[in-house]
Design an enzyme around this catalytic site. Structure first.
Site, PDB file in Angstrom:
ATOM      1  N   ASP A 175       1.620   4.889   1.774  1.00 25.45           N
ATOM      2  CA  ASP A 175       1.339   5.729   2.937  1.00 25.45           C
ATOM      3  C   ASP A 175       1.914   7.115   2.692  1.00 25.45           C
ATOM      4  OD1 ASP A 175       0.290   3.530   4.602  1.00 25.45           O
ATOM      5  OD2 ASP A 175       2.333   2.780   4.445  1.00 25.45           O
ATOM      6  N   ASP A 226       0.856  -1.182   0.000  1.00 26.54           N
ATOM      7  CA  ASP A 226       0.000   0.000   0.000  1.00 26.54           C
ATOM      8  C   ASP A 226       0.896   1.237   0.000  1.00 26.54           C
ATOM      9  OD1 ASP A 226       0.996   0.122   2.616  1.00 26.54           O
ATOM     10  OD2 ASP A 226      -0.780  -0.830   3.442  1.00 26.54           O
ATOM     11  N   ASP A 257       9.018   3.355  13.355  1.00 23.74           N
ATOM     12  CA  ASP A 257       9.565   2.183  14.043  1.00 23.74           C
ATOM     13  C   ASP A 257      10.989   1.824  13.614  1.00 23.74           C
ATOM     14  OD1 ASP A 257       8.522   1.392  11.580  1.00 23.74           O
ATOM     15  OD2 ASP A 257       7.236  -0.191  12.379  1.00 23.74           O
TER      16      ASP A 257
HETATM   17  P1  ATP Z   1       3.503  -2.816   4.850  1.00 25.77           P
HETATM   18  O1  ATP Z   1       2.453  -1.797   4.459  1.00 25.77           O
HETATM   19  O2  ATP Z   1       4.251  -3.391   3.732  1.00 25.77           O
HETATM   20  O3  ATP Z   1       2.995  -3.831   5.814  1.00 25.77           O
HETATM   21  P2  ATP Z   1       4.658  -0.566   6.184  1.00 25.77           P
HETATM   22  O4  ATP Z   1       6.057  -0.321   6.694  1.00 25.77           O
HETATM   23  O5  ATP Z   1       4.146   0.393   5.168  1.00 25.77           O
HETATM   24  O6  ATP Z   1       4.632  -2.043   5.683  1.00 25.77           O
HETATM   25  P3  ATP Z   1       2.357   0.172   7.704  1.00 25.77           P
HETATM   26  O7  ATP Z   1       1.694  -0.582   8.788  1.00 25.77           O
HETATM   27  O8  ATP Z   1       1.628   0.430   6.439  1.00 25.77           O
HETATM   28  O9  ATP Z   1       3.725  -0.576   7.432  1.00 25.77           O
HETATM   29  O10 ATP Z   1       2.825   1.561   8.326  1.00 25.77           O
HETATM   30  C1  ATP Z   1       3.337   2.620   7.559  1.00 25.77           C
HETATM   31  C2  ATP Z   1       4.505   3.278   8.266  1.00 25.77           C
HETATM   32  O11 ATP Z   1       4.069   3.813   9.505  1.00 25.77           O
HETATM   33  C3  ATP Z   1       5.643   2.341   8.639  1.00 25.77           C
HETATM   34  O12 ATP Z   1       6.551   2.163   7.574  1.00 25.77           O
HETATM   35  C4  ATP Z   1       6.272   3.068   9.796  1.00 25.77           C
HETATM   36  O13 ATP Z   1       7.088   4.116   9.348  1.00 25.77           O
HETATM   37  C5  ATP Z   1       5.070   3.651  10.496  1.00 25.77           C
HETATM   38  N1  ATP Z   1       4.560   2.759  11.543  1.00 25.77           N
HETATM   39  C6  ATP Z   1       3.583   1.839  11.422  1.00 25.77           C
HETATM   40  N2  ATP Z   1       3.345   1.202  12.581  1.00 25.77           N
HETATM   41  C7  ATP Z   1       4.193   1.755  13.477  1.00 25.77           C
HETATM   42  C8  ATP Z   1       4.434   1.547  14.863  1.00 25.77           C
HETATM   43  N3  ATP Z   1       3.739   0.637  15.551  1.00 25.77           N
HETATM   44  N4  ATP Z   1       5.370   2.317  15.471  1.00 25.77           N
HETATM   45  C9  ATP Z   1       6.046   3.266  14.778  1.00 25.77           C
HETATM   46  N5  ATP Z   1       5.888   3.491  13.477  1.00 25.77           N
HETATM   47  C10 ATP Z   1       4.969   2.767  12.817  1.00 25.77           C
HETATM   48 MG    MG Z   2       2.222   0.424   4.360  1.00 28.13          MG
END
Ligand code: ATP
Ligand code: MG
Length: 463
Positions: free
Chosen positions: A76, A74, A158
């Site tokens: 963000d 996705d 994170d």
């Molecule tokens: P994917 O979408 O492939 O699962 P992602 O890294 O994009 O991986 P998301 O859950 O979509 O994960 O979150 C988007 C972003 O928000 C992350 O890359 C991170 O920078 C931040 N993030 C998400 N969850 C947390 C958390 N629990 N603590 C700190 N930062 C977070």
């Molecule tokens: Mg994401």
């Protein structure tokens, strides 16, 4: 692509520091990302916010995955606009979340997640019932809605590899935490003090494992070390959030690898206590059954087939059933009610940890009920079972049990044959069953008066 990124990324290699107040900037000739690779909806959100005078960047998994030549799950967006300001810019936007407020901008089935830049809030600084920020006594962040600058936002993400910001023109990637360095070294590294960051949000431990499995990265040793002794903090996480996380862990195509990491870091037991106990009791059978189910889930995802979480949960919990059944039987309960009661208890307990919705718990029960019904094939029963909408899942589950080493007396092969032969051959197979039973000394059943017949036993039980 990685090669190109690192060839052109000529800044001198230095030890990866976690925090930088000024970012490393990669210009367009130093990274391979181009606008064409990015969702046009995500681009339109960023462009619109910028036109309205806000800062807006693509961030997180999409930048990370594109750099690794993977298709992002996705897109963000991070912005200086508050959720209300974002919503005001789009007709198709909804503010969601309480702990962490953000905006979903909907474009048909695609959702672009827009988060306002967050700042760290020093422990002890917030008042108890603040709407913006609060923590519990173990440091877990209960609300995380203190807004800040882009620099602040980078520090509270994170992992270093998730703190890369891409401007939509693809001119620049801003790297505040040496994430590019960690991508190159294939490392999952928390930003800041690992122990504190896990205490703030224990789900980060699951995320570390998920990204390690998905990207085939190692968890950097200081980020890995605290996990086994902090794993218990997962008990504090609301069961609905854990359900979402568990689906991400097991339905992203790397479930088998993820499972090994969950075991390695003591994270499996807080999620699935009964299954973890069964694994301890009978590591060979339970381990094999769970691994086979996860491997077949991964295979199906790779082939673009559908997967149902119900089948997976049924497999994860199945090895825990026999001990429960015998406990109840020891208390005098007959076999079939004991099985029903054990299934009910096990699912109810599991739902305390992970809020599995009814639309999945009902099929879990049905798959298990099928295991009791598949051996009972006399008369018309086999044909009725074949017509049951849960037959396929029940039959697949039976094969899984056999593959894991359970002796069912050749039941799986019997059902495989039964589905393949014609009607008259089916009659022969059923006749042979009765003869076998007689040969084995089973008493011949008396024909019951059809008018007095009770409903078939073992009908699928709802939750
Ligand atoms: P994917 O979408 O492939 O699962 P992602 O890294 O994009 O991986 P998301 O859950 O979509 O994960 O979150 C988007 C972003 O928000 C992350 O890359 C991170 O920078 C931040 N993030 C998400 N969850 C947390 C958390 N629990 N603590 C700190 N930062 C977070
Ligand atoms: Mg994401």
């Amino acid at each position: 692509m990685l090669k190109k990124l690192f060839q052109s990324f000529r800044s001198p290699l230095r030890r990866a520091a976690h925090k930088r107040s000024t970012p490393e900037v990669l210009n367009s000739n130093q990274h391979p990302l181009r606008r064409g690779e990015i969702s046009r909806y995500a681009l339109s959100v960023v462009d619109r916010l910028q036109q309205a005078g806000y800062q807006a960047y693509l961030v997180g998994g999409c930048v990370r995955d594109l750099l690794l030549n993977l298709e992002p799950k996705d897109f963000d967006v991070a912005t200086s606009a508050t959720p209300e300001q974002v919503r005001a810019e789009f007709r198709n936007a909804r503010v969601i979340g309480r702990r962490f407020k953000l905006v979903h901008v909907h474009f048909g089935r695609e959702i672009i997640e827009v988060a306002t830049f967050r700042a760290n809030h020093p422990q002890g600084d917030e008042d108890e019932d603040s709407n913006l920020s609060s923590r519990n006594e173990s440091g877990r962040i209960l609300r995380d809605n203190v807004y800040g600058s882009l620099e602040d936002d980078a520090q509270r993400r994170d992992f270093t590899i998730n703190a890369l910001y891409l401007d939509a023109s693809c001119e620049r990637i801003l790297d505040y935490a040496n994430g590019v360095h960690d991508i190159r070294n294939r490392l999952i590294r928390l930003i800041g003090d690992p122990e504190k960051r896990y205490q703030e949000d224990p789900v980060r431990m699951l995320r570390a494992v998920r990204f390690a499995a998905k990207l085939d990265f190692d968890i950097e040793k200081h980020s890995a070390a605290p996990i086994p002794h902090l794993a218990r903090l997962l008990h504090e996480i609301p069961s609905a959030r854990l359900f979402d996380e568990v689906l991400k862990l097991f339905l992203a195509g790397n479930a088998e690898h993820t499972f090994e990491l969950l075991l390695e870091y003591n994270l499996f037991a807080p999620l699935f206590p009964a299954a973890a106990a069964a694994l301890k009791r009978d590591p060979e059978y339970a381990g094999e059954l769970i691994r086979l189910a996860l491997a077949s889930t991964d295979r199906r995802i790779e082939q673009g087939k559908t997967v149902t979480p119900a089948f997976l949960f049924a497999a994860l919990l199945w090895p825990a059933l026999p001990a429960r059944v015998s406990e109840l039987q020891d208390k005098g309960m007959p076999a079939i009610p004991a099985m029903q009661e054990a299934a009910h208890q096990l699912i109810a307990e599991q739902c305390q940890r992970i809020a599995i919705p009814k639309r999945f718990t009902i099929p879990i029960r049905e798959i298990w009920d099928m295991q009791e019904r598949l051996p009972r094939r006399q008369g018309k029963r086999a044909d009725l079972l074949l017509e049951n909408p849960r037959f396929r899942a029940g039959y697949d589950f039976l094969l899984l049990r056999e593959d894991a080493g359970e002796d069912t007396g050749g039941l799986g092969d019997w059902w495989t044959d039964y589905q393949e032969v014609n009607d008259s051959q089916r009659r022969v197979m059923i006749r042979n069953l009765s003869q076998q039973e007689e040969a084995n000394g089973a008493p011949r059943k008396r024909k019951r008066n059809p008018r007095k017949r009770r409903p078939a036993a073992g009908a699928p039980a709802g939750e």
